[in-house]
Each structure stands twice: as structure tokens, then as C-alpha cells.
Design an enzyme around this catalytic site. Structure first.
Site, PDB file in Angstrom:
ATOM      1  N   ASP A   1       6.470   8.003 -10.572  1.00 37.94           N
ATOM      2  CA  ASP A   1       5.507   6.990 -10.202  1.00 37.94           C
ATOM      3  C   ASP A   1       4.797   6.512 -11.476  1.00 37.94           C
ATOM      4  OD1 ASP A   1       3.870   5.423  -8.496  1.00 37.94           O
ATOM      5  OD2 ASP A   1       2.291   6.931  -8.644  1.00 37.94           O
TER       6      ASP A   1
ATOM      7  N   ASP B   1       4.271   8.703  -2.100  1.00 36.86           N
ATOM      8  CA  ASP B   1       5.338   9.407  -2.831  1.00 36.86           C
ATOM      9  C   ASP B   1       5.887  10.607  -2.058  1.00 36.86           C
ATOM     10  OD1 ASP B   1       4.998   7.756  -5.136  1.00 36.86           O
ATOM     11  OD2 ASP B   1       3.245   8.932  -5.669  1.00 36.86           O
TER      12      ASP B   1
ATOM     13  N   ASP C   1       1.809  11.048  -7.125  1.00 33.25           N
ATOM     14  CA  ASP C   1       0.506  11.590  -6.783  1.00 33.25           C
ATOM     15  C   ASP C   1      -0.033  11.065  -5.463  1.00 33.25           C
ATOM     16  OD1 ASP C   1       0.087   9.005  -7.546  1.00 33.25           O
ATOM     17  OD2 ASP C   1      -1.525   9.416  -8.969  1.00 33.25           O
TER      18      ASP C   1
END
Length: 921
Positions: free
Chosen positions: A333, A659, A655
Site C-alpha cells: 500500500d 487491505d 494498514d
């Protein structure tokens, strides 16, 4: 009655919403209608996956094939009368079962964490009355009020938004709070979650302003509910280590069975008693199966976990340590992982000059520089004016981790962790102001804010009216550059206020485009003096004839260590991929800054394009893409599965809640320990305590080293076992007496070999771990020459042991015990010397034998135990041994040293040949 629209809710006009949803935008639902809908739609909560009873989870730990092998070994040990060995094996089985149970019991709490994110209470209007009710009781059609600090209790279509900002990073991955509106969104195609600005999503946080919305989806039908469904549906994958150990177990069983039959048949053929040969054959079967292997693997992984904790990586699932070592793709990410997740002003433009701003995040340490030299804002009144507007036209406040809310400027030099309360963009502007004004400026009495014109999406600017103690009144404005230019008549240029010309407009527009091309968010600043100001004046009258001062460019900057970490991954043959919900231009700019996009690999794929692809088309595309932009949780999951279908072992970092499904479906999920949500951490196998992408590289190195160490002690144990088997097998073929007794074989296998094998589990890396490409997902554990090394070393150990036995037996045919003791000592010593050869892929001479102190002490301890068995009177009758002379030991040392010396010289010759270095793609 709720009617589902034939188009998304964000495209439904405001006037149609009450009719479609069956509600009143003023009075909400009646209590009776709410109760009816609750019966139809159920509670507003996330459904849990069917839970497996704990006793079933515990029993499942013993279904593993290797456990079955150990059970057979236990039965055979009981049959041989080796009750202590049997008890030890049972203890090993039980210990592994308990460890596996503990890990699995902790691993499935993702949905509980998701449920915790749901808002516990909601402000709802029913029958015209405002009430506070549990969020679980909400139904479609409920009228909800939102204000700063609230957690959105359900998915809702907004019908009113007053400076409403909602922080959606955990759902979309975007780092900036979204300014919401009630206006309909016209679009011919699908609109990503981050652009659905008239919808509020369950589980997100209201950062500022107020709003009103009508609930459209509850429970599992919400966007966060869809994520919960994806988590439930994500497949659990066996780790490569589990697969390899199962393969090894099956191989060893067949080898043990065949060798047992051969030895029994050969012994009986040469006149040995059937029962004696049966016991010997069974002993060899037990010897062929390394009973301690699962325990040693567990210990090696556990010790690796402790080393990784020191490197700020916390392991939640033991096998994942080794899995990370063979990762070929790391999907990361962007926000908070590759970047700081803290908006930072990096550029400033004024009077035709571009200035740089140093420092990262909200830490108020840095300065304004021009052409590499520090420039104090107080020297240039224009810069000073920009920074004062940045500070005063602002509602955010700087804080730090150790202190409660403070004033806008915190002057303490001892604070190391800073954050912002309020909008991240305004936090970045406060930080800029502190960096610029902290020195050389003696502020007088503070100004007083007497009015504020809040930002809205139509004006694209925010203004405040401030009055100084001497009565001077000023309008300070910040906003979109094009909006400010439209309302400006003058410009502050090189120390003077002059009329704004077309040339100035072109220069400003050119600089704005240049900043935007680098993914910078650009804000302009302007002001004007006010005469006879009356509170409440219309913004269209006030925000005119402004004096444009300059602009700043800000970005969520990459972490400083990320670029080198990505380069290390490339060197190790690991592809790094960035997956983000941010816009394409931002994702591409960050990708170039951190070195992801280089040369020909500049292709950026957007979520909308992924929607149009079939699974086959996506599989063909993922190998070429390094950056994905504007993606949803479903897109992330598809990307991970496509990479896995291409044969990759995928590590997924992140985080946010968005995700979690991809993290759980990946081969190894990595969560951020500081900024990561509980949902993400519970779905992950590895948690980074420092949120540092570079820590992943350290974890990869540790994972590779652990797998190498597992191969080392497998090589040691199996080569030793092959030597034991061949001694017996060749002796039977030659018609010789038994060179080793069953009790001696069991002693070597369970006691003598255990300590050195354990010490190999903590062997330090050879130093070139990160210079090799990852091993293939389906690579056999005996690959890369390991199988040949096991057989060749085992053959040499077996033949040398048998040779020592033959020499001793021919010297005194009437003393079989003496010859068997010589064979026993030769076998043990050959294995203890061989263990140093197992430390290197090259040769025994390639590494310092004393660099692993644990191994040195383990070898000395094992040798001491052998001497006890040979020389202690109490042990001699049990193990059928006798004392040996110095002449015997000379023979033993020569025979035991030859296998390792011969293999070592061969390794030296091979390693001297030039090899082409691995080149990462």
C-alpha cells in the site's frame, strides 16, 4: 418500502431519494416502520464466519502427515522396548500440536476487529424526534445526523453537508480527508469509492463539519461488509515449508519401508536370525525418519522470530517467517507504508521564484531554502505574508504523542513525535509556518479572528477575517490557485503590490502545472485590507479584489529509506508493486520518486481498467505493472490472486481495512504496527513495529536464512541417517555380522544428532543471502544439489564406518563388541565432523568453524555423551560397548575425517570456477 435504484445511490437526485428509500427527509421513519424494516433486513452488524470448536481446532493439529509418521515411530519404539524414546516422541507430537493450536486460535479474529470498528451508537431522527440508539438497530431509510468525531454507523446517501469532511483512509487508502457534498454525481461509468463524495461509508470517521444522511445499506451490504465477506472467502494457503515437510515425510516413509525389507531379506539370506534382523530393520526404519525434525523446525522458527523482533518485525504465525524468505513479489500500500502518511509542504513559489522546504511530516524542524541556501521568511515580506496566512487561516493544531492538545505553535525542542488535530493539509501549513517564523520574528499581541468563511466546493477557498490590536482588519484567504486568481486584482511581486497582469497569470498557471505534474497538491494564498467590516458579509463581496501572494506545493512524502529498500529487493530478485487508492498522477509521481518506475516499466494500471479485464487478461498484465491506482479492496484481492496464479509467492503489506482481504489471501500478510488498524493486524502474519518498509527487507533476509538453516539440518540429519542405513545394508550384502546394534542406532539418531542439528538452526547467514533470486514456489526441498549431497556424504560416512568395522573385526574376530564399538564411535565422529560441512553450500573450508559457538558446544557435548556410553561401566552393558585404545581412536579419526575432507576438497574446486552473478529484472 425500500426500492433499489437501477443506478448507484450517488447518481440518484436528492428529490428522488425519499421516494426510493421510503423515508421523510425531515422527520425520518416512524418507530413502527423501523421495527417492520428491522424484521425484514435484520440487524446492522457484520456476520461472522462459522466458528470451529476449539477442541476440533486442537484435534486438527494431529492430521498432519509428518505427525502420522511420528506416531508410527512411537509404536515401533514401544515394540522395541525403547519406552523412553517413545515417550520423547509423544512429547514432541503433543508440543507441536499445542503450538499449532495456540497460533490458529489467535489467527481468526479479523471479523471481531471489524465489528469493533462499527459505530456503537448513532444519532437518528425517528418520527421527528432526535434519539441516540445502538447502531445495530439502524435500518435502511433511517435519517442520521453526523458531526466531527462520529464514526459513520452505516452506508448513507448524504442529503446535507456543511463543511463535512470524512477521513476514509482505512477504507480507500487516501491520506486526505474527503470534503463531502449532497450534490448528485453525474457519471457514465463506475465511480471509485474515494470519489463518491455524496456518500458516507460505515466505519469511517467524521473529521470536521456536520451532515445529514439517509441510510441506504446496513450490515454485510455496506462497503465494509463487503470487505468482511472477502475476508471470510479468502483461502487459507499452506506455506511452502508445510508443503516441503509433507513431501519429505512421505519420501522418508517409502525409503524406510524399502530399506527395512532389504535389510531383513539380506540378513536372513546370509544366515542371520529372523528376529534379530527384524529388530535391526525396524531400528533402521526409525533411524531413517528424523523424529526430532518437526521440533527442530519449530525451534528454528521460534528463534528466528526472536531475531526478527529485534529488527522490529513481530511474527504472528510461525511458518510465515520462512514463507517471507521465498517471496517473489511484495505488494505494498502507498499511504503510511511507502509514504509518511503526513502531508508535508515541500515547495513554495513567490515573485517568480521557487523555494524548497526541508523536513518531513509534522516535525517542525526544517527551513526554506533557495538554490540550496537557507532563506529566512522574515527577510522577505512576501514569504512572511504567505506563512502568516498559512498559520492564521487555519483551524488545525499541532500536538505530540506525549502531550495533550496545545496551542498552534509548540516551542519545545524536546518533542520527537508530532501529529495534527484537524485537517492534514492545514497541519502541513502550520508546520510550514513554524519552520519559517520560528526565528527572527518578534510577534506583537496576537490578532483576533472575528469571522470565518468556511471552505466549500463551489468557491474552492477559505477565508478568515482577523483584527490586530491597533484596529487593522484583514481578510486572509487560501484555496485553489485558479479560484484565487479569478478573484485577485493585484499581486505581491518582488516587494511591491502591483496590478495583476496577464503575464503574471501565465507565470502562476505554468508553475501550478509544474507542481501538479509532480503530484503536489497546490494551494494559493491571498489577502486584502478591509474597511468598515460588518460581520456576516457575503463571501462573494468579500473575496474580491484580492492581492495574490504565492502558493505552496505539498505531498505525502515517501519514507526516506524506501528507495534503498526497493533497490535491495530488486537486487534480491523481488518485484515491488505499489497498490493505492490515490489518483494515477499521484501514484505515478511517488512511484518514480522511490524508484519503482524506471525506464520501460512506467505502466500504471487503474482500478477502472481492471474491472474491464478477465482473470486471464489480468494474469497476462500483472507481470508488467508496478503501480496500481484508484483500486478498491476487490481489485487488491484480484491482483494478489493473479500474481499467485502466475506462480509468485506474494507478500501484501498495508494498514487500512481495505487491505485486510488481500493481506489474508496473500502468501504472507504484513501489517503496519503503528498506523495499521486492528483488522489488518489480525489478518496479517507479520506486523512491522516501526511501519518501516525497509524492515520488510530485513525480514526477507531473516526468512531466507531460516530456510537455509532448515535445509542445513535436514542435510545433516538425513546424510547421517543414510550413513547408518548403508552401514547395515552393505554389511548384510557382504554377509558380515551386524556392525551396529539397534540400541546404538537409536542413541545416535535421537541423542547424538539432536544437539548439533539444533545448533544449525541458529547458524548465521553466509553473507550472500540477498544476492540470490527467490526460490521457486514448488521447489523441492532437495533441490539445488541437496539430494546429491545427502546421498554422497551419507555414502562416504557409511562406507568409512563399515571400513573401520571390518578392520577392527578382522584384527580380532572373537571380539565382535570391540568392532561394533569402533563402528559406533566412527559413525558418531564422522557425523560430528560432517555437521561443519553442512554450514556452507560450498565446502567445509568456506566458513570459520568457530563462528557458530552454539554448534561448537553442541558437538563437544555430543562427543562427551558418546565417551560416557563407551567408557562408563554402567552404560557399557546397556549399549554393548567396550573401552577403546589410542590405536583404535587413530583409526576412528582417520575414517571419520575422510568423508568431510573429500567432500570439502570437491567443494573448493567447484567454488573456484567463475560463476555469472544473478541479475535482477
Amino acid at each position: 418500502m425500500v426500492l433499489k435504484p437501477n443506478k448507484p445511490w450517488y447518481q440518484v437526485p436528492l428529490l428522488e431519494i425519499p421516494r426510493m428509500i421510503g423515508s421523510d427527509v425531515q422527520n425520518g421513519l416512524t418507530q413502527e416502520e423501523a421495527a417492520t424494516r428491522r424484521q425484514k433486513y435484520g440487524k446492522n452488524q457484520l456476520a461472522e464466519a462459522e466458528k470451529i470448536p476449539l477442541y476440533v481446532v486442537f484435534m486438527n493439529q494431529f492430521k498432519d502427515f509428518m505427525v502420522g509418521v511420528l506416531v508410527v515411530a512411537t509404536i515401533l519404539s514401544f515394540f522395541l522396548g525403547e519406552y523412553l524414546d517413545a515417550i520423547a516422541i509423544i512429547a514432541i507430537i503433543f508440543l507441536n500440536g499445542v503450538l499449532g493450536f495456540i497460533q490458529e486460535a489467535k489467527a481468526e479474529r479479523s471479523l471481531n476487529a471489524l465489528k469493533d470498528m462499527a459505530a456503537p451508537m448513532a444519532r437518528v431522527i425517528r418520527g421527528g424526534n432526535l434519539d441516540m440508539i445502538p447502531a445495530t438497530l439502524l435500518v435502511p431509510g433511517d435519517l442520521i445526523l453526523l458531526e466531527a468525531g462520529d464514526r459513520v454507523p452505516a452506508d448513507m446517501r448524504l442529503i446535507n453537508a456543511n463543511r463535512l469532511e470524512i477521513e476514509e483512509s482505512t477504507l480507500t487508502g487516501e491520506s486526505i480527508a474527503v470534503m463531502k457534498t449532497a450534490n448528485v454525481i453525474e457519471s457514465t461509468g463506475a465511480v471509485p469509492l474515494g470519489d463518491q463524495k455524496n456518500v458516507a461509508f460505515m466505519g469511517t470517521m467524521v473529521a470536521g463539519g456536520t451532515g445529514k444522511g439517509i441510510v441506504t445499506e446496513i450490515g454485510m451490504s455496506t462497503e465494509i461488509g463487503k470487505i468482511a465477506h472477502l475476508i471470510n472467502q479468502a483461502d487459507k494457503l499452506e506455506t511452502p515449508l508445510q508443503i516441503k515437510l509433507e513431501q519429505l515425510g512421505k519420501t522418508l516413509v517409502w525409503i524406510a519401508l524399502l530399506l527395512t525389507i532389504f535389510v531383513i531379506v539380506a540378513g536372513v539370506w546370509h544366515g542371520q536370525e529372523l528376529m534379530t534382523m527384524f529388530l535391526s530393520g525396524v531400528s533402521l526404519a526409525v533411524a531413517a525418519i528424523p523424529e526430532g525434525l518437526p521440533a527442530i523446525v519449530t525451534v528454528a522458527l521460534a528463534l528466528g522470530v526472536q531475531r526478527m523482533i529485534k529488527r522490529n518485525a513481530i511474527v504472528r504465525k510461525l511458518p510465515s517467517v520462512e514463507t517471507l524468505g521465498c517471496a517473489s513479489v511484495i505488494c505494498s500500500d502507498k499511504t503510511g507504508t511507502l509514504t509518511e502518511n503526513k502531508m508535508t509542504v515541500t515547495h513554495l513559489w513567490h515573485s517568480g521564484k521557487s523555494f524548497d522546504v526541508t523536513g518531513n511530516g509534522y516535525e517542525p524542524n526544517g527551513e526554506i531554502t533557495w538554490q540550496g541556501k537557507s532563506i529566512k521568511a522574515t527577510i522577505d515580506q512576501g514569504l512572511s505574508q504567505i506563512c502568516q496566512i498559512a498559520e492564521r487561516c487555519n483551524n488545525a493544531k499541532l500536538v505530540n504523542a506525549q502531550q495533550k492538545e496545545r496551542t498552534k505553535f509548540i516551542l519545545s525542542k524536546n518533542i520527537s513525535t508530532w501529529n495534527v488535530i484537524g485537517d492534514p493539509t492545514e497541519g502541513a501549513l502550520l508546520t510550514l509556518a513554524y519552520k519559517a517564523l520560528k526565528e527572527g520574528k518578534k510577534q506583537g499581541d496576537p490578532t483576533i479572528r472575528i469571522d470565518e468563511l468556511p471552505f466549500d466546493s463551489e468557491r474552492k477557498m477559505m477565508s478568515v477575517v482577523e483584527q490586530s490590536p491597533d484596529g487593522k482588519t484583514e481578510l486572509l484567504t487560501k484555496g485553489a490557485v485558479e479560484a484565487l486568481l479569478k478573484n485577485s486584482s493585484h499581486i505581491y511581486w518582488q516587494g511591491e503590490i502591483i496590478p495583476l497582469t496577464n503575464a503574471h497569470r501565465i507565470a502562476v498557471a505554468k508553475q501550478t502545472e509544474e507542481m501538479a505534474s509532480r503530484a503536489l497538491r497546490v494551494l494559493g494564498f491571498a489577502y486584502k485590507s478591509l474597511q468598515n467590516y460588518k460581520s456576516g458579509e457575503n463571501s462573494s463581496h468579500l473575496e474580491t479584489n484580492l492581492t495574490f501572494v504565492g502558493m505552496v506545493g505539498m505531498i505525502d512524502p515517501p519514507r526516506q529509506e524506501v528507495k534503498s529498500a526497493i533497490q535491495l529487493c530488486r537486487q534480491a530478485g523481488i518485484k515491488t508493486v505499489m497498490i493505492t487508492g490515490d489518483h494515477k498522477i499521484t501514484a505515478e509521481a511517488i512511484g518514480r520518486q522511490i524508484g519503482l518506475l524506471q525506464g520501460g516499466n512506467s505502466h500504471v494500471l487503474e482500478g477502472a481498467t481492471i474491472d474491464e479485464m478477465t482473470e486471464e487478461e489480468l494474469m497476462q498484465t500483472v507481470e508488467k505493472v508496478y503501480v496500481y491506482a484508484r483500486v478498491s479492496p476487490e481489485h487488491k484481492l484480484r491482483i494478489v490472486k493473479a500474481l499467485q496464479s502466475c506462480g509468485h509467492i506474494v507478500a501484501m503489506t498495508g494498514d487500512g481495512v481495505n487491505d485486510a482481504p488481500a493481506i489474508k489471501a496473500s502468501d504472507i500478510g504484513i501489517a503496519m504496527g503503528i498506523t495499521g488498524t486492528d483488522v489488518t493486524k489480525e489478518a496479517a502474519s507479520l506486523v512491522l513495529r516501526d511501519d518501516n518498509f525497509a524492515t520488510i527487507v530485513s525480514a526477507v533476509e531473516e526468512g531466507r536464512n531460516i530456510y537455509d538453516n532448515i535445509r542445513k539440518f535436514i542435510r545433516y540429519l538425513l546424510a547421517s541417517n543414510v550413513g547408518e542405513i548403508l552401514v547395515m545394508f552393505f554389511a548384510m550384502l557382504m554377509g558380515l555380522p551386524l556392525p551396529l546394534l539397534p540400541i546404538q542406532i537409536l542413541w545416535v539418531n535421537l541423542v547424538t544428532d539432536g544437539l548439533p542439528a539444533m545448533a544449525l538452526g541458529v547458524d548465521p547467514s553466509e553473507g550472500d543471502t540477498m544476492r540470490h533470486k527467490p526460490r521457486k514456489k514448488h521447489e523441492n526441498i532437495f533441490a539445488r544439489g541437496l539430494g546429491w549431497k545427502i546421498i554422497s556424504r551419507g555414502f562416504l560416512i557409511g562406507t568409512m564406518t563399515l571400513g573401520a568395522f571390518i578392520i577392527a573385526y578382522h584384527e580380532n574376530p572373537n571380539d565382535l563388541t570391540h568392532a561394533q564399538t569402533v563402528a559406533f564411535a566412527t559413525l558418531v565422529l564422522a557425523q560430528l565432523i560432517h555437521v561443519f560441512d553442512c554450514r556452507s553450500e560450498h565446502s567445509v573450508f568456506h566458513r570459520n568453524p568457530f563462528s557458530n559457538k552454539f554448534l561448537v558446544w553442541a558437538v563437544l557435548s555430543s562427543m562427551a555423551l558418546v565417551l560416557v556410553v563407551i567408557y562408563w561401566d554402567v552404560m557399557q552393558p546397556i549399549f554393548k560397548t567396550t573401552s577403546l585404545s589410542l590405536r583404535d581412536w587413530a583409526l576412528i579419526f582417520v575414517a571419520a575425517g575422510i568423508p568431510t575432507f573429500v567432500a570439502g576438497m570437491g567443494g573448493v574446486l567447484r567454488s573456484s570456477q567463475p560463476k555469472e552473478a544473478y541479475k535482477a529484472n
